[in-house]
Design a protein around this motif. Structure first.
Motif, PDB file in Angstrom:
ATOM      1  N   VAL A 103      26.096 -73.470 -68.178  1.00 26.08           N
ATOM      2  CA  VAL A 103      27.001 -73.466 -67.486  1.00 26.08           C
ATOM      3  C   VAL A 103      26.444 -74.278 -66.079  1.00 26.08           C
ATOM      4  O   VAL A 103      25.696 -74.083 -66.721  1.00 26.08           O
ATOM      5  CB  VAL A 103      27.534 -71.741 -66.758  1.00 26.08           C
ATOM      6  CG1 VAL A 103      28.326 -71.962 -65.678  1.00 26.08           C
ATOM      7  CG2 VAL A 103      27.808 -70.961 -67.898  1.00 26.08           C
ATOM      8  N   GLU A 142      30.580 -73.941 -60.485  1.00 24.66           N
ATOM      9  CA  GLU A 142      30.509 -72.562 -60.275  1.00 24.66           C
ATOM     10  C   GLU A 142      29.832 -72.289 -58.754  1.00 24.66           C
ATOM     11  O   GLU A 142      30.974 -72.066 -58.044  1.00 24.66           O
ATOM     12  CB  GLU A 142      29.745 -72.140 -61.387  1.00 24.66           C
ATOM     13  CG  GLU A 142      29.604 -71.895 -62.860  1.00 24.66           C
ATOM     14  CD  GLU A 142      31.269 -71.356 -62.895  1.00 24.66           C
ATOM     15  OE1 GLU A 142      31.637 -70.706 -62.522  1.00 24.66           O
ATOM     16  OE2 GLU A 142      31.280 -71.808 -64.179  1.00 24.66           O
ATOM     17  N   GLN A 189      29.700 -64.694 -69.756  1.00 26.39           N
ATOM     18  CA  GLN A 189      29.219 -65.279 -70.744  1.00 26.39           C
ATOM     19  C   GLN A 189      28.798 -65.392 -71.989  1.00 26.39           C
ATOM     20  O   GLN A 189      26.940 -65.055 -71.143  1.00 26.39           O
ATOM     21  CB  GLN A 189      28.614 -66.055 -69.201  1.00 26.39           C
ATOM     22  CG  GLN A 189      28.970 -68.360 -70.053  1.00 26.39           C
ATOM     23  CD  GLN A 189      29.445 -68.871 -70.346  1.00 26.39           C
ATOM     24  OE1 GLN A 189      30.947 -68.363 -69.872  1.00 26.39           O
ATOM     25  NE2 GLN A 189      29.313 -69.859 -70.839  1.00 26.39           N
TER      26      GLN A 189
END
Length: 464
Positions: A148, A153, A142
């Motif tokens: 993120v 996640e 990433q």
């Protein structure tokens, strides 16, 4: 306070405002529906027993460890799960382990216990490590300037793991549909005003229909899986070694009965919520806490380097990762995924001078107990040393309740702890996560204690 905690002592983990006095009834009900942990006054974190009335029902807030033991263990037969919680969960979970009572619950518990024995957990651990390693590979690629949402996640990771452990033999299962259904269920289900006021069951409760509708897609998938497994077994095949197969094969050692299709469906829905949502929430809070505690993170990394040396964590490493477990336990102290439970007195009861007539609602809140001034020296400080062996040995029981207590203690606590430790160990030695500057995260109590609105983080790979 430990050296690690002292180095990070400027950080105060987020918590909702604590009011000086109880909120007015209308505001209290509105807040309960939006964020159930956002209603507590300061005294709830300072007093051991609080008594009041809510609507037509007497309420006792049990912050005394001996009272908690009395209700959840010594006199557990006189108490049932409170009706508000059951009516929130039953539309989605049916009569699973979390919602059933009496003889039905005892039979289910007997039949489920062998599924979570250590010999089973070692096989599930391999799935946890494999999927965690795959996520580490993806996140390490990433771009470091691209945020993120680590809460999402963790949800996707534990969804992947629970799907593999529950129905891994059916690799074509649409896991995203099941996960999406659970997300909609969480967003839809909230306390009904008739329940909060103690009104009769015949008063309409719209969230019941909404909760059932949210899980319609998941139910169709589970029913199809059950049918296919039973058909395969009827044709001479096996039921499979995943959780679905184990449920279908489970026998009651007091009579030899097996679960019917509806019971299997309800247990699968229960395992899915408890085994996916709660662990993901705990892991999300761990990343939040570590991002603000560099000294704790450094000590964690040192243990991972010494024990693992760069390889993924395995089942056999669990007992060696002592500090990693302490980090997980401390995160669940500050942010217990199962933040509140309650029991309804089915008969008149007494604890010392406290009378609890039938119909009394006894609230037992890990959110309160884990941050209570009477039991923790620095209740709002992130300090994994709270779970050093010597501190644990010196601490009173029933003040730390991340998995509940008594006969109804979470049957999957071994699964959850192994999963959280192996995921954290595998990811933390490869990823460096930091909060996006200016991000504000607050704990919101729905069915579980989620970081809201999410957990935006930037990620750097430790393998350059």
């Amino acid at each position: 306070m430990s050296a690690a905690a002292a180095a990070d002592s400027g950080f105060v983990p987020a918590f909702p405002e604590r009011y000086e006095r109880r909120l007015p009834l209308i505001r209290l009900i509105r807040t309960l529906r939006e964020n159930s942990i956002g209603t507590w006054t300061r005294e709830a974190f300072e007093r051991d027993i609080i008594v009041y009335r809510f609507g037509f029902r007497p309420v006792v807030v049990a912050n005394h460890p001996d009272l908690i033991r009395h209700v959840m263990l010594d006199n557990a037969a006189s108490y049932e799960r409170d009706p508000v919680g059951k009516r929130l969960l039953e539309p989605g979970l049916g009569q699973g382990l979390l919602t059933s009572e009496g003889a039905v619950w005892k039979r289910q518990r007997r039949m489920m216990a062998p599924i979570f024995q250590p010999r089973r957990l070692s096989g599930f651990a391999a799935i946890m490590t494999e999927r965690s390693t795959a996520l580490a590979d993806r996140l390490s690629r990433q771009p470091s300037d691209q945020p993120v949402d680590m809460a999402r996640e963790m949800m996707l990771l534990t969804l992947d793991i629970i799907a593999q452990t529950m129905f891994g033999a059916d690799t074509t299962t649409d896991v995203s549909t099941v996960g999406g259904a659970m997300d909609r269920y969480q967003a839809t289900v909230r306390p009904n005003i008739p329940d909060l006021l103690g009104l009769p069951r015949w008063v309409p409760r719209p969230s019941v229909r909404e909760g059932q509708a949210a899980l319609a897609g998941m139910d169709a998938i589970i029913r199809d899986l059950i049918r296919r497994r039973r058909d395969r077994a009827a044709a001479g095949g096996d039921l499979g070694g995943d959780l679905l197969g184990l449920l279908l094969a489970a026998e009651d050692d007091e009579g030899g009965s097996r679960l019917d299709d509806r019971e299997v469906r309800d247990q699968m829905a229960t395992f899915f919520l408890a085994g996916h949502e709660t662990t993901a929430t705990a892991l999300a809070w761990i990343w939040y806490l570590l991002a603000h505690a560099p000294a704790v993170e450094a000590k964690l990394r040192a243990e991972l380097a010494a024990v693992l040396g760069g390889r993924p964590a395995e089942y056999g490493d669990y007992d060696k990762l002592a500090y990693t477990r302490m980090v997980v336990e401390e995160a669940m102290r500050l942010y217990p995924p199962a933040h509140t439970t309650a029991r309804l007195a089915m008969a008149d009861d007494r604890f010392g001078d406290l009378e609890m007539p039938a119909g009394t609602n006894v609230i037992i809140s890990p959110w309160l107990m884990h941050r209570h001034r009477l039991y923790w020296p620095q209740p709002d400080v992130f300090d994994p040393e709270n779970f050093a062996p010597e501190r644990v040995a010196a601490r009173r029981r029933y003040i730390y309740l991340p998995f509940g207590a008594g006969p109804r203690i979470c049957i999957g606590q071994g699964f959850a702890m192994i999963e959280a430790v192996l995921i954290l160990a595998t990811l933390a030695q490869r990823l460096h996560c930091r909060m996006v500057p200016g991000s504000i995260v607050q704990p919101v109590g729905k069915i579980t204690l989620r970081p809201t609105p999410g957990l935006p983080m930037t990620i750097e790979s430790r393998r350059q």
